[in-house]
Every structure is written in C-alpha cells, then in structure tokens.
Motif scaffolding. Sequence first.
Motif, short mmCIF file in Angstrom:
data_model
loop_
_atom_site.label_atom_id
_atom_site.label_comp_id
_atom_site.label_asym_id
_atom_site.label_seq_id
_atom_site.Cartn_x
_atom_site.Cartn_y
_atom_site.Cartn_z
N GLY A 57 0.79 -1.23 0.00
CA GLY A 57 0.00 0.00 0.00
C GLY A 57 0.82 1.28 0.00
N ALA A 58 2.16 1.15 -0.09
CA ALA A 58 3.02 2.35 -0.10
C ALA A 58 2.73 3.17 -1.35
N ASP A 59 2.71 4.48 -1.20
CA ASP A 59 2.48 5.39 -2.32
C ASP A 59 3.74 5.39 -3.19
N THR A 60 3.65 4.90 -4.42
CA THR A 60 4.80 4.82 -5.31
C THR A 60 4.81 5.92 -6.36
N SER A 61 3.91 6.90 -6.21
CA SER A 61 3.90 8.00 -7.18
C SER A 61 5.18 8.81 -7.03
N ARG A 62 5.59 9.47 -8.08
CA ARG A 62 6.83 10.24 -8.08
C ARG A 62 6.56 11.68 -7.68
N THR A 85 12.25 -5.53 -12.32
CA THR A 85 11.86 -5.36 -10.91
C THR A 85 10.43 -4.86 -10.81
N ARG A 86 10.08 -3.87 -11.63
CA ARG A 86 8.73 -3.29 -11.61
C ARG A 86 7.68 -4.33 -11.99
N VAL A 87 7.95 -5.11 -13.04
CA VAL A 87 7.00 -6.14 -13.48
C VAL A 87 6.79 -7.17 -12.37
N LEU A 88 7.89 -7.60 -11.75
CA LEU A 88 7.77 -8.59 -10.67
C LEU A 88 6.98 -8.02 -9.49
N GLU A 89 7.19 -6.74 -9.17
CA GLU A 89 6.43 -6.11 -8.09
C GLU A 89 4.94 -6.10 -8.41
N LEU A 90 4.61 -5.72 -9.63
CA LEU A 90 3.21 -5.66 -10.03
C LEU A 90 2.56 -7.04 -9.96
N LEU A 91 3.25 -8.03 -10.52
CA LEU A 91 2.67 -9.37 -10.60
C LEU A 91 2.64 -10.08 -9.25
N SER A 92 3.42 -9.60 -8.28
CA SER A 92 3.38 -10.23 -6.96
C SER A 92 2.07 -9.92 -6.24
N ASP A 93 1.38 -8.85 -6.66
CA ASP A 93 0.14 -8.44 -6.01
C ASP A 93 -1.12 -8.88 -6.74
N ASP A 94 -1.02 -9.13 -8.07
CA ASP A 94 -2.23 -9.36 -8.84
C ASP A 94 -1.87 -9.98 -10.19
N THR A 95 -2.88 -10.32 -10.96
CA THR A 95 -2.72 -10.80 -12.33
C THR A 95 -3.00 -9.65 -13.27
N TYR A 96 -2.14 -9.46 -14.25
CA TYR A 96 -2.28 -8.37 -15.22
C TYR A 96 -2.27 -8.92 -16.63
N SER A 97 -3.07 -8.34 -17.50
CA SER A 97 -3.00 -8.66 -18.93
C SER A 97 -1.81 -7.90 -19.52
N TRP A 98 -1.47 -8.20 -20.75
CA TRP A 98 -0.40 -7.49 -21.45
C TRP A 98 -0.67 -5.98 -21.45
N ASP A 99 -1.89 -5.60 -21.84
CA ASP A 99 -2.25 -4.17 -21.91
C ASP A 99 -2.18 -3.50 -20.55
N GLU A 100 -2.63 -4.19 -19.50
CA GLU A 100 -2.57 -3.62 -18.16
C GLU A 100 -1.13 -3.42 -17.69
N LEU A 101 -0.27 -4.43 -17.98
CA LEU A 101 1.15 -4.29 -17.63
C LEU A 101 1.78 -3.13 -18.40
N LEU A 102 1.47 -3.05 -19.69
CA LEU A 102 2.02 -1.97 -20.51
C LEU A 102 1.59 -0.61 -19.96
N ASP A 103 0.32 -0.48 -19.59
CA ASP A 103 -0.16 0.78 -19.00
C ASP A 103 0.58 1.08 -17.70
N ALA A 104 0.76 0.08 -16.86
CA ALA A 104 1.40 0.29 -15.56
C ALA A 104 2.85 0.73 -15.70
N VAL A 105 3.60 0.09 -16.60
CA VAL A 105 5.01 0.47 -16.74
C VAL A 105 5.17 1.72 -17.60
N SER A 106 4.24 1.97 -18.50
CA SER A 106 4.31 3.18 -19.32
C SER A 106 4.09 4.41 -18.48
N ASP A 107 3.20 4.32 -17.49
CA ASP A 107 2.95 5.45 -16.60
C ASP A 107 4.23 5.83 -15.88
#
Length: 136
Positions: A4-9, A71-93
């Motif tokens: 739940g840590a705020d990861t915004s920049r 590292t970012r992809v592994l962090e995202l996937l450790s919490d939930d399941t993501y589709s290709w498009d969802e992963l792309l959106d998450a790392v593109s942001d």
Amino acid sequence: MKPGADTSRKSVKTYVPAYQKDEWQAHAKELEMSQSEFVRTMVQAGRKGFDPDREEPDSPDATPGGNALETRVLELLSDDTYSWDELLDAVSDDIESRLDETLEELQATDRIRYSGRHGGYVVVDDAETASGDDGD
C-alpha cells in the motif's frame, strides 16, 4: 516495499555547490545512471546507514546497471494478475513520470527548453545562450 506504499513520483529540489554537482554528475555517468537516479540511490543508501532496521520503500532504480523494468514487473505481478495491456499501462505510466521529471530537471538547469517555433524541446546551445538569442 510496504504493501500500500504510495509509489507516485514527487520532485525534490536542493542546492549544492557547483563542484559537488559536477562530481555527482561524473559519478552518475560512470555508473550509467541519471543524476536523479544517482542522488535517489545515494540518499537511500545513506538513510539505511543511519538506521539499518528501518524499512524503506525500494527505489525502482536502486541497482545501478540493474533491470528496473524487470523489478517493476515482478512487483506488479506479486500483487495481482495483469494482462499485457494492463502491464504496458502500468510500466508506461512510470516512464511518463520519469520523462516528465527529467524534462523539468533539464529545463531548470537550462540544458533544454521548449521551442514553439521548432514544435518541441530543443537543446540549449551555449552560443545561443551567450548571445541572448533564444531562437523563437
């Protein structure tokens, strides 16, 4: 990283003597890091030295030469399941945030500027700066 840590920049600005900034830039270049990445990594390393038991959120760029995307992809996937498009959106942001931060830093140090005449960002030429001609 705490769940739940705020990861915004967020932008952090500081002022250091010119010689120190030059040293940091040179060291960052040796490590193939951006100046922001270098300062962020050094601050986190220093904070751990003050209190080794303190849990700090990991910086996505904490390992020089490491694979921050992996590292970012592994962090995202450790919490939930993501589709290709969802992963792309998450790392593109994250890339968009980093680009925005980098452009702000480069403009603040007068290394680039936005040129309406040229339709985008341009490198500030030393001769152009010295003559006072901003090209617009």
